[in-house]
Write an enzyme that holds these catalytic residues in place. Structure first.
Site, PDB file in Angstrom:
ATOM      1  N   TRP A 158      96.058  25.296 -97.875  1.00  0.00           N
ATOM      2  CA  TRP A 158      95.083  24.970 -98.919  1.00  0.00           C
ATOM      3  C   TRP A 158      95.203  25.865-100.149  1.00  0.00           C
ATOM      4  CZ3 TRP A 158      92.733  29.535 -99.608  1.00  0.00           C
ATOM      5  CH2 TRP A 158      92.688  30.404 -98.514  1.00  0.00           C
ATOM      6  N   ASN A 159      95.922  26.987-100.065  1.00  0.00           N
ATOM      7  CA  ASN A 159      95.851  27.917-101.210  1.00  0.00           C
ATOM      8  C   ASN A 159      96.669  27.452-102.412  1.00  0.00           C
ATOM      9  OD1 ASN A 159      98.240  28.536 -99.870  1.00  0.00           O
ATOM     10  ND2 ASN A 159      98.082  30.729-100.252  1.00  0.00           N
ATOM     11  N   PRO A 183      98.552  17.623 -95.112  1.00  0.00           N
ATOM     12  CA  PRO A 183      97.924  18.679 -95.911  1.00  0.00           C
ATOM     13  C   PRO A 183      96.787  19.332 -95.143  1.00  0.00           C
ATOM     14  CG  PRO A 183      97.063  16.551 -96.568  1.00  0.00           C
ATOM     15  CD  PRO A 183      98.019  16.281 -95.426  1.00  0.00           C
ATOM     16  N   GLY A 235     102.143  28.347 -94.041  1.00  0.00           N
ATOM     17  CA  GLY A 235     100.826  28.691 -93.511  1.00  0.00           C
ATOM     18  C   GLY A 235     100.888  30.041 -92.823  1.00  0.00           C
ATOM     19  N   SER A 236      99.972  30.247 -91.908  1.00  0.00           N
ATOM     20  CA  SER A 236      99.874  31.561 -91.274  1.00  0.00           C
ATOM     21  C   SER A 236     101.013  31.787 -90.278  1.00  0.00           C
ATOM     22  CB  SER A 236      98.537  31.665 -90.540  1.00  0.00           C
ATOM     23  OG  SER A 236      98.475  30.661 -89.549  1.00  0.00           O
ATOM     24  N   GLU A 257     107.457  29.225 -93.924  1.00  0.00           N
ATOM     25  CA  GLU A 257     106.982  30.117 -94.998  1.00  0.00           C
ATOM     26  C   GLU A 257     105.633  30.650 -94.536  1.00  0.00           C
ATOM     27  OE1 GLU A 257     108.746  31.039 -97.388  1.00  0.00           O
ATOM     28  OE2 GLU A 257     110.164  29.450 -97.899  1.00  0.00           O
ATOM     29  N   LEU A 258     105.625  31.878 -94.023  1.00  0.00           N
ATOM     30  CA  LEU A 258     104.430  32.361 -93.311  1.00  0.00           C
ATOM     31  C   LEU A 258     103.706  33.460 -94.091  1.00  0.00           C
ATOM     32  CD1 LEU A 258     106.106  32.263 -89.777  1.00  0.00           C
ATOM     33  CD2 LEU A 258     104.941  30.433 -91.022  1.00  0.00           C
ATOM     34  N   CYS A 291      99.937  34.296-100.476  1.00  0.00           N
ATOM     35  CA  CYS A 291     100.870  34.956 -99.543  1.00  0.00           C
ATOM     36  C   CYS A 291     101.636  36.071-100.244  1.00  0.00           C
ATOM     37  CB  CYS A 291     101.832  33.939 -98.944  1.00  0.00           C
ATOM     38  SG  CYS A 291     102.745  33.039-100.185  1.00  0.00           S
ATOM     39  N   GLU A 388      96.672  40.702 -92.822  1.00  0.00           N
ATOM     40  CA  GLU A 388      96.587  40.053 -94.138  1.00  0.00           C
ATOM     41  C   GLU A 388      95.150  40.074 -94.639  1.00  0.00           C
ATOM     42  OE1 GLU A 388      98.344  36.072 -93.718  1.00  0.00           O
ATOM     43  OE2 GLU A 388      99.155  36.292 -95.737  1.00  0.00           O
TER      44      GLU A 388
HETATM   45  P1  NAD Z   1      97.075  27.911 -91.499  1.00  0.00           P
HETATM   46  O1  NAD Z   1      98.262  28.377 -90.739  1.00  0.00           O
HETATM   47  O2  NAD Z   1      95.750  28.052 -90.864  1.00  0.00           O
HETATM   48  O3  NAD Z   1      97.223  26.363 -91.856  1.00  0.00           O
HETATM   49  C1  NAD Z   1      98.325  25.846 -92.568  1.00  0.00           C
HETATM   50  C2  NAD Z   1      98.530  24.406 -92.184  1.00  0.00           C
HETATM   51  O4  NAD Z   1      98.747  24.336 -90.795  1.00  0.00           O
HETATM   52  C3  NAD Z   1      97.352  23.472 -92.475  1.00  0.00           C
HETATM   53  O5  NAD Z   1      97.792  22.225 -92.930  1.00  0.00           O
HETATM   54  C4  NAD Z   1      96.712  23.304 -91.141  1.00  0.00           C
HETATM   55  O6  NAD Z   1      96.055  22.099 -91.075  1.00  0.00           O
HETATM   56  C5  NAD Z   1      97.914  23.343 -90.218  1.00  0.00           C
HETATM   57  N1  NAD Z   1      97.568  23.769 -88.861  1.00  0.00           N
HETATM   58  C6  NAD Z   1      96.581  24.612 -88.493  1.00  0.00           C
HETATM   59  N2  NAD Z   1      96.532  24.721 -87.155  1.00  0.00           N
HETATM   60  C7  NAD Z   1      97.526  23.936 -86.669  1.00  0.00           C
HETATM   61  C8  NAD Z   1      97.988  23.628 -85.355  1.00  0.00           C
HETATM   62  N3  NAD Z   1      97.407  24.139 -84.261  1.00  0.00           N
HETATM   63  N4  NAD Z   1      99.034  22.788 -85.221  1.00  0.00           N
HETATM   64  C9  NAD Z   1      99.610  22.270 -86.303  1.00  0.00           C
HETATM   65  N5  NAD Z   1      99.223  22.500 -87.571  1.00  0.00           N
HETATM   66  C10 NAD Z   1      98.184  23.342 -87.748  1.00  0.00           C
HETATM   67  O7  NAD Z   1      97.157  28.621 -92.903  1.00  0.00           O
HETATM   68  P2  NAD Z   1      96.137  28.512 -94.106  1.00  0.00           P
HETATM   69  O8  NAD Z   1      94.919  29.311 -93.770  1.00  0.00           O
HETATM   70  O9  NAD Z   1      95.946  27.097 -94.519  1.00  0.00           O
HETATM   71  O10 NAD Z   1      96.972  29.247 -95.268  1.00  0.00           O
HETATM   72  C11 NAD Z   1      96.974  30.603 -95.396  1.00  0.00           C
HETATM   73  C12 NAD Z   1      98.237  31.201 -94.791  1.00  0.00           C
HETATM   74  O11 NAD Z   1      99.381  30.603 -95.393  1.00  0.00           O
HETATM   75  C13 NAD Z   1      98.380  32.691 -95.061  1.00  0.00           C
HETATM   76  O12 NAD Z   1      98.821  33.330 -93.888  1.00  0.00           O
HETATM   77  C14 NAD Z   1      99.445  32.754 -96.153  1.00  0.00           C
HETATM   78  O13 NAD Z   1     100.125  33.975 -96.221  1.00  0.00           O
HETATM   79  C15 NAD Z   1     100.314  31.608 -95.794  1.00  0.00           C
HETATM   80  N6  NAD Z   1     101.094  31.133 -96.957  1.00  0.00           N
HETATM   81  C16 NAD Z   1     102.433  31.392 -96.986  1.00  0.00           C
HETATM   82  C17 NAD Z   1     103.188  30.972 -98.078  1.00  0.00           C
HETATM   83  C18 NAD Z   1     104.663  31.221 -98.125  1.00  0.00           C
HETATM   84  O14 NAD Z   1     105.345  30.541 -98.897  1.00  0.00           O
HETATM   85  N7  NAD Z   1     105.206  32.136 -97.334  1.00  0.00           N
HETATM   86  C19 NAD Z   1     102.577  30.290 -99.126  1.00  0.00           C
HETATM   87  C20 NAD Z   1     101.209  30.050 -99.063  1.00  0.00           C
HETATM   88  C21 NAD Z   1     100.482  30.468 -97.952  1.00  0.00           C
END
Ligand code: NAD
Length: 485
Positions: A158-159, A183, A235-236, A257-258, A291, A388
């Site tokens: 979402w960010n 998304p 994501g995370s 990309e975490l 991130c 983080e």
């Molecule tokens: P998140 O991992 O909670 O969620 C990201 C995505 O994963 C969402 O679409 C979510 O719906 C999906 N998701 C969540 N749980 C899932 C599951 N059990 N199975 C499958 N999909 C699932 O992350 P967030 O809170 O949305 O974003 C923040 C994180 O993203 C931070 O850790 C940040 O550092 C990271 N991030 C990394 C980059 C990069 O390029 N390295 C860029 C932006 C954000």
């Protein structure tokens, strides 16, 4: 607002946006809320496992036609999508502010950034995808063909609700893959608006499929599906590990990309005005929910007092407010994020840190507005120095030697980006070599853009996005050896 009719009116339940994924719907409606005030701005039809499978079926059916289409035609469609995104910039930015909360200037900047990937990969689609090999066998002629892997699943946070989709989708589509996109539940409208624009651009049916719903259900369906050949996730680290494991059974190509935990290091002799200015940017862009956000500030002892004083003054001057009023910092995304800020401040103070500014919610603005915060003398044992922050808290700590700061900066599971301020070229060289991060920014903060390969090392992920390298996960090499004997 122009008449692109992609703006979701409050409470709207049946618009072009919702129809975009109507084929995959069937699991109720998701309420989308504005983080600035909690108001419901739209409801979106949700999909279930059946919808996720239907999207994969559609992508699989579209793949043969899309992957063999003349690259010129694929490029033309990407250029058309790019033009529509640019034309709809203001609507897309306002949708983003409404569901994500970021300041409108940042939202506009994100739309430019998002569009730049579509343009870049429209051009990359035309680059040669065949390479010759100098033969090591008599009478043989050898070639390497780059071929699209198949259906690619793209999962975004979402960010950066728009740019994280285009960074993945434009590369996958240019390579010849059809895509299924999931998304974040916090920001489905930005994704659906992009999907609607791709429909208007004229992509063939099934090439790009956006599915909103319960993440574990939708993505679980795709990780189990052998037809999905690549998975690109932002994501995370926690969810990234899970998807890595889930993808093992079908041996998918992965881009992860975490999370990050960027150190921001300032040496004696660095330009202090610049260091302070860049520190503010590195910490507070995207309201700290980035991130690439600086997570810990290491300042060499002779300039420590000066940095703390000047940085705290610069942070105190930042404005906090609703995204549409274009403040420096907007609301955080949800209550859990606020709880984390409060816990990290309390923990750091209990372990000996001093609060210089901020540290609390601005109740007058609303429950998700956390004041920009600076903590000094934060010990390495404080939680914020290793987990983080993903919010507007800057913890500062002094250091004495280069060896010491390298060891402390590298003492993390993350390795996305590091920021370094110094005017000593030899030191810059040594430090750049020693820092275990996928990206190192020297005397500046902004590093991203479509032409660079973005990505981390260690548990910040694998693979790269952007640049030519961004195509790699979506293509396989076919080696062809022809005998002319
Ligand atoms: P998140 O991992 O909670 O969620 C990201 C995505 O994963 C969402 O679409 C979510 O719906 C999906 N998701 C969540 N749980 C899932 C599951 N059990 N199975 C499958 N999909 C699932 O992350 P967030 O809170 O949305 O974003 C923040 C994180 O993203 C931070 O850790 C940040 O550092 C990271 N991030 C990394 C980059 C990069 O390029 N390295 C860029 C932006 C954000």
């Amino acid at each position: 607002m122009n008449d692109m009719s992609i703006w979701p009116d409050p409470g709207l339940t049946d618009t072009a946006l919702l129809c975009t994924q109507g084929d995959f719907a069937g699991a109720g409606r998701l309420a989308v809320r504005n983080p600035a005030d909690g108001a419901m701005i739209a409801q979106v039809a949700m999909s279930d496992a059946h919808g996720a499978r239907a999207a994969a079926d559609a992508a699989d059916a579209a793949f043969p036609g899309w992957s063999t289409m003349l690259p010129q035609k694929r490029a033309a469609l990407l250029h058309r999508w790019h033009a529509l995104i640019v034309e709809a910039k203001e609507d897309l930015a306002r949708i983003m502010v409404a569901e994500q909360g970021k300041p409108i200037s940042e939202a506009r900047g994100e739309i430019d950034y998002a569009a730049s990937f579509v343009q870049f990969y429209a051009e990359e689609a035309l680059r040669p995808n065949i390479e010759g090999v100098t033969s090591h066998l008599e009478d043989a002629e050898m070639e390497l063909w780059r071929e699209p892997v198949g259906v690619a699943a793209l999962i975004t946070p979402w960010n950066f609700p728009t740019a994280m989709i285009t960074r993945k989708a434009a590369a996958a589509l240019a390579a010849g893959c059809s895509v299924v996109i999931h998304p974040s539940a916090e920001t489905p409208l930005s994704a659906l608006a992009l999907a609607e624009l791709s429909r208007r651009a004229g992509f063939p049916e099934g090439v790009m499929n956006t599915v909103v719903g319960d993440a574990a259900t939708i993505v679980g369906e795709w990780t189990a599906d052998a037809r999905v050949r690549a998975l690109s996730f932002t994501g995370s680290t926690e969810v990234g590990r899970l998807l890595y494991r889930q993808s093992a059974d079908t041996v998918k190509r992965l881009v992860l990309e975490l999370g990050g935990h960027a150190p921001f290091i300032v040496f004696e002799g660095a330009d202090m005005d610049r260091a302070v200015q860049e520190a503010v940017k590195a910490k507070f862009a995207t309201s700290g929910q980035d991130c690439l956000g600086a997570n810990r500030f290491y300042i060499q002892r002779p300039v420590y007092e000066a940095f703390c004083t000047r940085f705290a003054a610069a942070v105190e001057a930042l404005t906090l407010g609703r995204g549409e009023t274009d403040p420096d910092i907007g609301p955080l995304i949800h209550e859990r994020a606020i709880e984390k800020q409060e816990q990290q401040v309390a923990d750091a103070v209990a372990k000996g840190a001093t609060l210089l500014t901020g540290g609390t919610v601005d109740e007058a603005l609303g429950p998700l507005f956390f004041r920009p915060t600076v903590l000094r003398d934060v010990p390495d044992e404080a939680a914020i120095m290793s987990e983080e922050n993903f919010g507007p808290i800057a913890p500062i700590t002094p250091f004495d030697t280069e060896e010491e700061v390298v060891a402390r900066a590298n003492a993390t599971e993350y390795g996305l980006v590091a920021y370094l301020h110094s005017h000593d070229p030899r030191r810059i060289y040594r430090m750049t070599r020693a820092l275990q991060f996928g990206m190192v920014a020297v005397n500046r903060t902004k590093v991203t853009g479509a032409p660079i390969p973005f990505g981390g090392v260690k548990q910040s992920g694998m693979g790269r996005e952007g640049a030519r390298q961004g195509l790699e996960a979506f293509t396989d090499i076919k080696y062809v050896c022809r005998d002319w004997g």
